[in-house]
Structure formats: structure tokens, C-alpha cells
Design a protein around this motif. Structure first.
Motif, PDB file in Angstrom:
ATOM      1  N   CYS A 307     -29.700 -45.866 -43.315  1.00  0.00           N
ATOM      2  CA  CYS A 307     -30.362 -44.676 -42.753  1.00  0.00           C
ATOM      3  C   CYS A 307     -30.953 -44.921 -41.369  1.00  0.00           C
ATOM      4  CB  CYS A 307     -31.453 -44.191 -43.706  1.00  0.00           C
ATOM      5  SG  CYS A 307     -30.799 -43.314 -45.140  1.00  0.00           S
ATOM      6  N   ARG A 308     -30.963 -46.172 -40.921  1.00  0.00           N
ATOM      7  CA  ARG A 308     -31.491 -46.489 -39.594  1.00  0.00           C
ATOM      8  C   ARG A 308     -30.379 -46.886 -38.621  1.00  0.00           C
ATOM      9  NH1 ARG A 308     -37.355 -46.748 -38.394  1.00  0.00           N
ATOM     10  NH2 ARG A 308     -38.411 -46.496 -40.415  1.00  0.00           N
ATOM     11  N   LEU A 309     -29.136 -46.682 -39.007  1.00  0.00           N
ATOM     12  CA  LEU A 309     -28.012 -47.086 -38.150  1.00  0.00           C
ATOM     13  C   LEU A 309     -27.540 -45.902 -37.301  1.00  0.00           C
ATOM     14  CD1 LEU A 309     -25.850 -49.233 -40.632  1.00  0.00           C
ATOM     15  CD2 LEU A 309     -27.516 -50.028 -38.935  1.00  0.00           C
ATOM     16  N   SER A 310     -27.296 -46.181 -36.029  1.00  0.00           N
ATOM     17  CA  SER A 310     -26.811 -45.129 -35.116  1.00  0.00           C
ATOM     18  C   SER A 310     -25.398 -44.690 -35.472  1.00  0.00           C
ATOM     19  CB  SER A 310     -26.845 -45.643 -33.678  1.00  0.00           C
ATOM     20  OG  SER A 310     -26.071 -46.825 -33.541  1.00  0.00           O
ATOM     21  N   GLU A 311     -24.718 -45.489 -36.290  1.00  0.00           N
ATOM     22  CA  GLU A 311     -23.381 -45.127 -36.745  1.00  0.00           C
ATOM     23  C   GLU A 311     -23.403 -43.837 -37.570  1.00  0.00           C
ATOM     24  OE1 GLU A 311     -19.838 -47.030 -39.574  1.00  0.00           O
ATOM     25  OE2 GLU A 311     -21.596 -48.228 -39.021  1.00  0.00           O
ATOM     26  N   TYR A 312     -24.538 -43.590 -38.222  1.00  0.00           N
ATOM     27  CA  TYR A 312     -24.633 -42.439 -39.121  1.00  0.00           C
ATOM     28  C   TYR A 312     -25.623 -41.373 -38.647  1.00  0.00           C
ATOM     29  CZ  TYR A 312     -22.251 -45.797 -42.079  1.00  0.00           C
ATOM     30  OH  TYR A 312     -21.363 -46.713 -42.556  1.00  0.00           O
ATOM     31  N   PHE A 313     -26.555 -41.741 -37.762  1.00  0.00           N
ATOM     32  CA  PHE A 313     -27.553 -40.782 -37.295  1.00  0.00           C
ATOM     33  C   PHE A 313     -27.784 -40.931 -35.793  1.00  0.00           C
ATOM     34  CE2 PHE A 313     -28.653 -41.492 -41.753  1.00  0.00           C
ATOM     35  CZ  PHE A 313     -28.790 -40.191 -42.220  1.00  0.00           C
ATOM     36  N   ASP A 317     -34.164 -43.892 -35.218  1.00  0.00           N
ATOM     37  CA  ASP A 317     -35.552 -44.305 -35.418  1.00  0.00           C
ATOM     38  C   ASP A 317     -36.560 -43.209 -35.091  1.00  0.00           C
ATOM     39  OD1 ASP A 317     -34.883 -46.907 -36.267  1.00  0.00           O
ATOM     40  OD2 ASP A 317     -34.641 -47.563 -34.191  1.00  0.00           O
ATOM     41  N   SER A 318     -36.077 -42.022 -34.740  1.00  0.00           N
ATOM     42  CA  SER A 318     -36.963 -40.913 -34.409  1.00  0.00           C
ATOM     43  C   SER A 318     -37.115 -39.974 -35.602  1.00  0.00           C
ATOM     44  CB  SER A 318     -36.411 -40.121 -33.216  1.00  0.00           C
ATOM     45  OG  SER A 318     -36.333 -40.939 -32.065  1.00  0.00           O
ATOM     46  N   PHE A 319     -38.305 -39.390 -35.707  1.00  0.00           N
ATOM     47  CA  PHE A 319     -38.598 -38.460 -36.795  1.00  0.00           C
ATOM     48  C   PHE A 319     -38.195 -37.053 -36.357  1.00  0.00           C
ATOM     49  CE2 PHE A 319     -41.619 -35.760 -39.256  1.00  0.00           C
ATOM     50  CZ  PHE A 319     -41.244 -36.155 -40.528  1.00  0.00           C
ATOM     51  N   ILE A 320     -37.021 -36.605 -36.834  1.00  0.00           N
ATOM     52  CA  ILE A 320     -36.454 -35.326 -36.390  1.00  0.00           C
ATOM     53  C   ILE A 320     -35.997 -34.537 -37.617  1.00  0.00           C
ATOM     54  CG2 ILE A 320     -34.783 -34.202 -34.874  1.00  0.00           C
ATOM     55  CD1 ILE A 320     -34.495 -36.883 -33.404  1.00  0.00           C
ATOM     56  N   PRO A 321     -36.877 -33.750 -38.212  1.00  0.00           N
ATOM     57  CA  PRO A 321     -36.498 -32.970 -39.408  1.00  0.00           C
ATOM     58  C   PRO A 321     -35.354 -31.993 -39.156  1.00  0.00           C
ATOM     59  CG  PRO A 321     -38.882 -33.019 -39.133  1.00  0.00           C
ATOM     60  CD  PRO A 321     -38.297 -33.572 -37.872  1.00  0.00           C
ATOM     61  N   GLU A 322     -35.195 -31.557 -37.894  1.00  0.00           N
ATOM     62  CA  GLU A 322     -34.161 -30.561 -37.581  1.00  0.00           C
ATOM     63  C   GLU A 322     -32.754 -31.031 -37.938  1.00  0.00           C
ATOM     64  OE1 GLU A 322     -37.725 -29.341 -35.478  1.00  0.00           O
ATOM     65  OE2 GLU A 322     -36.712 -31.263 -35.696  1.00  0.00           O
ATOM     66  N   ARG A 323     -32.566 -32.333 -38.034  1.00  0.00           N
ATOM     67  CA  ARG A 323     -31.219 -32.834 -38.354  1.00  0.00           C
ATOM     68  C   ARG A 323     -30.759 -32.387 -39.744  1.00  0.00           C
ATOM     69  NH1 ARG A 323     -30.908 -37.823 -36.731  1.00  0.00           N
ATOM     70  NH2 ARG A 323     -33.067 -38.461 -36.332  1.00  0.00           N
ATOM     71  N   SER A 337     -24.842 -33.178 -33.271  1.00  0.00           N
ATOM     72  CA  SER A 337     -23.565 -33.097 -32.562  1.00  0.00           C
ATOM     73  C   SER A 337     -22.745 -34.364 -32.749  1.00  0.00           C
ATOM     74  CB  SER A 337     -23.821 -32.867 -31.064  1.00  0.00           C
ATOM     75  OG  SER A 337     -24.532 -33.956 -30.513  1.00  0.00           O
ATOM     76  N   GLY A 338     -21.489 -34.171 -33.134  1.00  0.00           N
ATOM     77  CA  GLY A 338     -20.560 -35.289 -33.257  1.00  0.00           C
ATOM     78  C   GLY A 338     -20.683 -36.080 -34.539  1.00  0.00           C
ATOM     79  N   LYS A 339     -21.673 -35.795 -35.386  1.00  0.00           N
ATOM     80  CA  LYS A 339     -21.860 -36.557 -36.615  1.00  0.00           C
ATOM     81  C   LYS A 339     -22.137 -35.611 -37.781  1.00  0.00           C
ATOM     82  CE  LYS A 339     -23.570 -41.050 -35.027  1.00  0.00           C
ATOM     83  NZ  LYS A 339     -23.493 -40.863 -33.584  1.00  0.00           N
ATOM     84  N   SER A 340     -21.416 -35.824 -38.852  1.00  0.00           N
ATOM     85  CA  SER A 340     -21.721 -35.137 -40.103  1.00  0.00           C
ATOM     86  C   SER A 340     -22.345 -36.166 -41.035  1.00  0.00           C
ATOM     87  CB  SER A 340     -20.456 -34.549 -40.729  1.00  0.00           C
ATOM     88  OG  SER A 340     -19.509 -35.572 -40.978  1.00  0.00           O
ATOM     89  N   ILE A 341     -23.446 -35.788 -41.683  1.00  0.00           N
ATOM     90  CA  ILE A 341     -24.179 -36.741 -42.517  1.00  0.00           C
ATOM     91  C   ILE A 341     -23.490 -36.886 -43.867  1.00  0.00           C
ATOM     92  CG2 ILE A 341     -26.398 -37.249 -43.596  1.00  0.00           C
ATOM     93  CD1 ILE A 341     -27.728 -35.592 -41.421  1.00  0.00           C
ATOM     94  N   HIS A 342     -23.100 -38.118 -44.184  1.00  0.00           N
ATOM     95  CA  HIS A 342     -22.423 -38.376 -45.451  1.00  0.00           C
ATOM     96  C   HIS A 342     -23.393 -38.161 -46.609  1.00  0.00           C
ATOM     97  CE1 HIS A 342     -20.238 -40.423 -48.647  1.00  0.00           C
ATOM     98  NE2 HIS A 342     -19.156 -40.339 -47.885  1.00  0.00           N
ATOM     99  N   PRO A 343     -22.964 -37.496 -47.688  1.00  0.00           N
ATOM    100  CA  PRO A 343     -23.879 -37.159 -48.793  1.00  0.00           C
ATOM    101  C   PRO A 343     -24.463 -38.363 -49.513  1.00  0.00           C
ATOM    102  CG  PRO A 343     -21.595 -36.667 -49.374  1.00  0.00           C
ATOM    103  CD  PRO A 343     -21.608 -36.955 -47.910  1.00  0.00           C
TER     104      PRO A 343
END
Length: 420
Positions: A307-313, A317-323, A337-343
Motif C-alpha cells: 500500500c506504500r508502493l508507487s507501483e500501485y498508488f 505516502d500522502s493522505f488523499i481520501p479522494e483516491r 490517473s493512469g492507475k486502477s486500484i487492484h481489489p
């Protein structure tokens, strides 16, 4: 502690799936099939869901939870705490007891806040259990041969929790003989398929699993909100929109529409999850990233790291609820943009048959508290950067130092929950 399930009489022949996972890509897997006789459903490893819990979201008593939360906020308006964590533990202990038994136990009273009170000992027993299990499960397991000091502490903590649970269950059984006050415990006691040991076991689980986990998760959420005043203000705006006045009850409809509140909780669980990941004992041989892993191996997913890897988010390291919002706002689109969050990246409550059976309890309690606290207070952080230490679950590594400024004076106008 488990439900007695009937075994299926004549199981049908079905295809058994052998799945070999490769960790470089979440979605990539090789599936082989062959005809086998399936095992009965009751043979699935792990605890079995008890009645009512499986459809928990339909029965949550919101009025009682809201009453307890507002009682808690009254305390926050009158006192200042050097460490907010102990009083937060009391809140969720009372929420659990209130929901499970539909009674109030005055956990915030001066008597109960004393060191030797029942609630104080319960909170301490839960902490002792959660902090001792991981240490006992790793390293030299001498406790298997003789009682070590740490194992003795665990045993005494468990015995105390069982004694309290047995007292609560016995008291409720007597109440059922003279009056009808419906609660979750009533549903268990009235179920002929459950033994009294099952009911006491569930009561122990509620006391153990419902205190520290929700307390620590809420602590980190409040920390992120206090450190990010703009996000706190957005949550406050949602609370004001959903609750026209301070005495308006929080209903299922209110929680259903609290999308930003849910996003805040989800983002906090991404940055500060309840535990490192999900642990399982492999039931078959599997291949992970090209390595043969034999049956019986303990495998733990590393969701906390993922959950802290830029590969997935983006901006991990930023607190961004909008994601986590599903709307089409520019801010949400920019973050995602450019990333869909894997379930399966974020699994704060686990997954499958062994997932947390009290998930709806925890989510509801956190949502009600966040809506009420942001409606009534503006709060800020006055401590050092907050990290976490991993026991069995992740705990804040420093005292919680919040300053609360009351922006909406309110007096709860609910009737006593015992009369509802």
C-alpha cells in the motif's frame, strides 16, 4: 466457539481448482482442474460464522452507538487528555457491549476509569492478549513444555475475559426470563444450534477483537485528520450536510451517503493498516514468483508494504481520501490517473472465510464517531510525528495529543438506551 454445522449428505462431484500464483502480476495465475469429491463445507479451516453476524449490516443498532458516541464527546468537551488512546479504548468497549447486550455500563464514570475497575481490567486484558500472542508464536516456544511468565500473563488475561463474558451472558439469560430486550446476544441464546460455550466464546471475541483494533485504527484516522486540516474541513462539510442539527439521529441512510467519511477511513487504513497483512497456512503446494512453496507453509501477504508502493498508488505516502471516491471530480481523476486500484491491494479486514466477522461493527462505529466529532469539534495535533509499532496488530508508538476546539455546543437528547 464455533457454530455446529450439519454436514452435507451427498456431496456432488465438482471440479477442484489448483491455483498457482505468481507475485509479479496480481491477475496472472495458472489454473489446473481435475475431477475430485469435494469436502463438506463444514471442513473449511478457520472459525465458522455465527448466526446474525453473517447479515450484520441489516441489524446494527445505530441509536445506541450514536448515544454512546455523544456521551463520549461530552467528556471530550469537559476534559483534556495527555493521551487520548485510553479514553478512546473505553469508547469502543462501551460501543461493543451496548450493541451486543443493548445495555449501558457507564464506562466513562469516575469509578470505571479507576485502575481496578472491570472495564480497566478488560482493556488491559485485551492489550495483554494482543501483545503476547505474536511473541509466543515466534522463537523458542518453551510454553509448550512449561508455563513461561509471558504465557502465564496470557492465560490470566484470557481467564479474566472469559469470566466477564460468562457473567454478561448469565446476566442476559436471567433478564430474558423477566423481560424482552432484544439484542445480538438474545439471538445467540435463542438459537438451539448453539451451545452456551459458543455464546461465551463469541462474547469473548467481541470483547477482545473489538477494543484494540478499532481503537488503533480510529487513532490513526484522527491523527491524519488533525494533520490535514483541509481534509478535516471536507469531512466536516459532509457531516453538516448530512446532519441538519446536532440532535438529528444518525441513520442507515446517513451512513450510506457518507462517501467522504468512508474514503477517509479507507485511506487511513491504507497508510496505517490494522496488521501487516493476511496470514494463511497453505493447504496445497503452490508456486510463488517461480519458487515452489510446500503445503503447510505459513504465508503472510505484505499489504502494509504494497500500500506504500508507487507501483500501485500515486503519491503513496500522502493522505488523499479522494483516491477512493468514485465520482468524476477533477481532483479524484487527477489522483487516480493512469492507475486502477487492484481489489486485493488493501485488505484491512482480511478476505475469505477467515475475514473479520465484526467488520460492519468496526466500520459503523468509526463512521459515527468521525461524523459526530467533526460536526462538533475542530481538532489539531500537538505531538511528534506518529508512527506505529506492530504487536499482533499495529499500535500508535506515542501518546495521542489532540487539542479540541468546540464549534457546536450540543447536549445529547436521546432517551436512555435501556428504555429504547
Amino acid at each position: 466457539m464455533y457454530t455446529q454445522l450439519r454436514k452435507c449428505s451427498e456431496p456432488l462431484t465438482r471440479k477442484k481448482l489448483y491455483i498457482k500464483f505468481y507475485s509479479d502480476k496480481f491477475a496472472k495465475c495458472k489454473i489446473e482442474t481435475n475431477e475430485v469429491q469435494p469436502k463438506p463445507f463444514s471442513d473449511i479451516p478457520g472459525p465458522k460464522s455465527l448466526p446474525v453476524i453473517g447479515t450484520l449490516y441489516k441489524y446494527l443498532p445505530l441509536i445506541e452507538t450514536d448515544y454512546v458516541v455523544q456521551e463520549f464527546l461530552e467528556l471530550c468537551s469537559k476534559e483534556k487528555f495527555e493521551d487520548f488512546l485510553p479514553v478512546l479504548s473505553r469508547l469502543f468497549l462501551e460501543c461493543n457491549i451496548t450493541i451486543f447486550l443493548t445495555v449501558l455500563v457507564s464506562i466513562f464514570s469516575k469509578e470505571e476509569r479507576c485502575e481496578n475497575s472491570t472495564s480497566s481490567k478488560l482493556i488491559d486484558a485485551a492489550f495483554t492478549t494482543n501483545s503476547a500472542i505474536l511473541k509466543l508464536d515466534n522463537g523458542l516456544q518453551l510454553w509448550r513444555f512449561f508455563e513461561t511468565p509471558l504465557y502465564r500473563k496470557l492465560r490470566k488475561a484470557q481467564m479474566y475475559m472469559e469470566a466477564v463474558a460468562l457473567e454478561l451472558v448469565s446476566s442476559k439469560r436471567k433478564d430474558m426470563e423477566v423481560q424482552y430486550s432484544k439484542s445480538f446476544l438474545n439471538s445467540y441464546l435463542e438459537n438451539s444450534a448453539l451451545d452456551i460455550k459458543d455464546v461465551v466464546g463469541m462474547a469473548c471475541d467481541m470483547l477482545l477483537a473489538g477494543i484494540d483494533t478499532t481503537t488503533y485504527s480510529t487513532a490513526f484516522t484522527l491523527y491524519h485528520l488533525a494533520k490535514n486540516q483541509d481534509i478535516q474541513e471536507k469531512l466536516r462539510s459532509e457531516a453538516m450536510q448530512l446532519l441538519d442539527h446536532h440532535n438529528q439521529q444518525i441513520t442507515v441512510e446517513v451512513l450510506r451517503n457518507a462517501s467522504y467519511t468512508k474514503a477517509v477511513i479507507k485511506e487511513s487504513l491504507r497508510l496505517n493498516p490494522i496488521s501487516i497483512g493476511v496470514g494463511r497456512i497453505l493447504q496445497t503446494d503452490v508456486i510463488l514468483n517461480g519458487y515452489q512453496v510446500p503445503k503447510g507453509t505459513v504465508v503472510v501477504t505484505q499489504n502494509q508494504i504494497i500500500c506504500r508502493l508507487s507501483e500501485y498508488f500515486n503519491e503513496p505516502d500522502s493522505f488523499i481520501p479522494e483516491r477512493w471516491l468514485r465520482d468524476n471530480s477533477d481532483n479524484s481523476n487527477k489522483i487516480n490517473s493512469g492507475k486502477s486500484i487492484h481489489p486485493y491491494v488493501l485488505l484491512p479486514f482480511g478476505h475469505g472465510p477467515r475475514s473479520c466477522i465484526a467488520r460492519r461493527f468496526a466500520e459503523q462505529n468509526m463512521q459515527v464517531l468521525l461524523l459526530r466529532i467533526c460536526q462538533r469539534f475542530k481538532f489539531s495535533w500537538h505531538g511528534n510525528e506518529l508512527g506505529m509499532v506492530s504487536l499482533l496488530i499495529n499500535k500508535p508508538d506515542a501518546p495521542l495529543k489532540f487539542n479540541f476546539h468546540e464549534i457546536l455546543k450540543a447536549r445529547p437528547n436521546f432517551q436512555n438506551c435501556n428504555d429504547i
